[in-house]
Design a protein around this motif. Sequence first.
Motif, PDB file in Angstrom:
ATOM      1  N   THR A   1      -0.211  -1.050   7.517  1.00 39.50           N
ATOM      2  CA  THR A   1      -1.025  -0.502   6.568  1.00 39.50           C
ATOM      3  C   THR A   1      -2.652  -1.800   7.059  1.00 39.50           C
ATOM      4  O   THR A   1      -2.516  -2.255   7.358  1.00 39.50           O
TER       5      THR A   1
ATOM      6  N   GLY B   1       0.828  -0.604   0.382  1.00 37.42           N
ATOM      7  CA  GLY B   1      -0.031  -0.150   0.129  1.00 37.42           C
ATOM      8  C   GLY B   1       1.246   1.316  -0.201  1.00 37.42           C
ATOM      9  O   GLY B   1       0.230   2.309   0.943  1.00 37.42           O
TER      10      GLY B   1
ATOM     11  N   ASN C   1      -0.043   9.022  -1.876  1.00 36.63           N
ATOM     12  CA  ASN C   1      -1.718   9.681  -2.317  1.00 36.63           C
ATOM     13  C   ASN C   1      -2.054  10.366  -1.372  1.00 36.63           C
ATOM     14  O   ASN C   1      -3.126  11.519  -1.244  1.00 36.63           O
ATOM     15  N   LYS C   2      -3.212   9.740   0.015  1.00 38.13           N
ATOM     16  CA  LYS C   2      -3.536   9.819   1.030  1.00 38.13           C
ATOM     17  C   LYS C   2      -2.692  11.244   1.664  1.00 38.13           C
ATOM     18  O   LYS C   2      -3.685  12.015   2.118  1.00 38.13           O
TER      19      LYS C   2
ATOM     20  N   SER D   1      -5.472   3.816   4.192  1.00 42.96           N
ATOM     21  CA  SER D   1      -5.750   4.749   2.855  1.00 42.96           C
ATOM     22  C   SER D   1      -6.898   5.109   2.501  1.00 42.96           C
ATOM     23  O   SER D   1      -7.477   5.939   2.145  1.00 42.96           O
ATOM     24  N   GLU D   2      -7.662   4.249   2.947  1.00 48.88           N
ATOM     25  CA  GLU D   2      -9.898   4.491   2.482  1.00 48.88           C
ATOM     26  C   GLU D   2      -9.991   5.063   3.810  1.00 48.88           C
ATOM     27  O   GLU D   2     -10.891   6.076   3.656  1.00 48.88           O
TER      28      GLU D   2
ATOM     29  N   LYS E   1      -5.294  12.638  -5.042  1.00 50.10           N
ATOM     30  CA  LYS E   1      -5.607  10.611  -6.105  1.00 50.10           C
ATOM     31  C   LYS E   1      -5.192  10.851  -7.183  1.00 50.10           C
ATOM     32  O   LYS E   1      -4.687  11.377  -8.466  1.00 50.10           O
TER      33      LYS E   1
ATOM     34  N   THR F   1      -1.119   3.571  -7.727  1.00 46.95           N
ATOM     35  CA  THR F   1      -1.360   2.662  -7.641  1.00 46.95           C
ATOM     36  C   THR F   1      -1.844   0.763  -8.715  1.00 46.95           C
ATOM     37  O   THR F   1      -2.395   1.337 -10.167  1.00 46.95           O
TER      38      THR F   1
ATOM     39  N   SER G   1       2.095   3.124  -2.519  1.00 48.80           N
ATOM     40  CA  SER G   1       1.393   4.082  -3.868  1.00 48.80           C
ATOM     41  C   SER G   1       0.100   4.727  -2.575  1.00 48.80           C
ATOM     42  O   SER G   1      -0.464   6.026  -2.886  1.00 48.80           O
ATOM     43  N   SER G   2      -0.714   3.880  -2.422  1.00 49.72           N
ATOM     44  CA  SER G   2      -2.065   4.475  -2.221  1.00 49.72           C
ATOM     45  C   SER G   2      -1.644   5.215  -0.704  1.00 49.72           C
ATOM     46  O   SER G   2      -2.520   6.861  -0.106  1.00 49.72           O
TER      47      SER G   2
END
Length: 222
Positions: free
Chosen positions: A142, A35, A41-42, A176-177, A47, A52, A37-38
């Motif tokens: 993560t 994770g 981005n976060k 990241s969610e 975004k 990813t 890349s995620s």
Amino acid sequence: MKITSAEFVISAVGPKQYPTDGLPEIALVGRSNVGKSSLLNKMMNRKGLARTSSKPGKTQTLNYFRVNNLLYFVDFPGYGYAKVAKSLKQQWGKMIENYLKQRKELRFVIQLVDIRHAPSKDDVAMYDWCKEIGIPTVVVATKGDKIARGRWLQHTKVIREQLKMRGDDALIIFSSETGQGRDELWGEIVRRLQRQEETAPEVEQDPAGGTPETAESGNAPS
């Protein structure tokens, strides 16, 4: 941290391509598909800035991302992916080793591990390697949204024990969610950079009046 600018700068394969502006650099390491890349981005609130992929082992360079013109995140190739050619793995290994040992702009490493699983042999080896070289490490667990909050303590205990984490290395749960851990990680980054700046060697003035130079003590950052 308020993000005013975030941009991809370069995919570097060696020192000649590394930025020369002297900004502090923070390396992100971890297994393929952990994770990275995620997380990037976060952290940057952008975004798709860091791409990813569902295919492990896609990142094959050191990818530089500049944030607020204050620092770089340096995304490393993912380790532990068996289908990557052995010769390519060896190239990555040499590139990473040279960077970790010689890059004076490197301030510390953020190592990502999947909170759902005990650290792999590669995770343990990476953490041990950083300690051997003398590089401070922040461990980020993560995918925190993938397990119940009530199980976080149990899983982070396993991570600490398997890595044999040193007392001064932080462990932060991240998602990241949901954004869990984002502010905490930024806080840790800012504190470490400020602390290192405060304890940096003083600038030595050339008695002859020449250009001052910063005293250095070896290649490995600390």
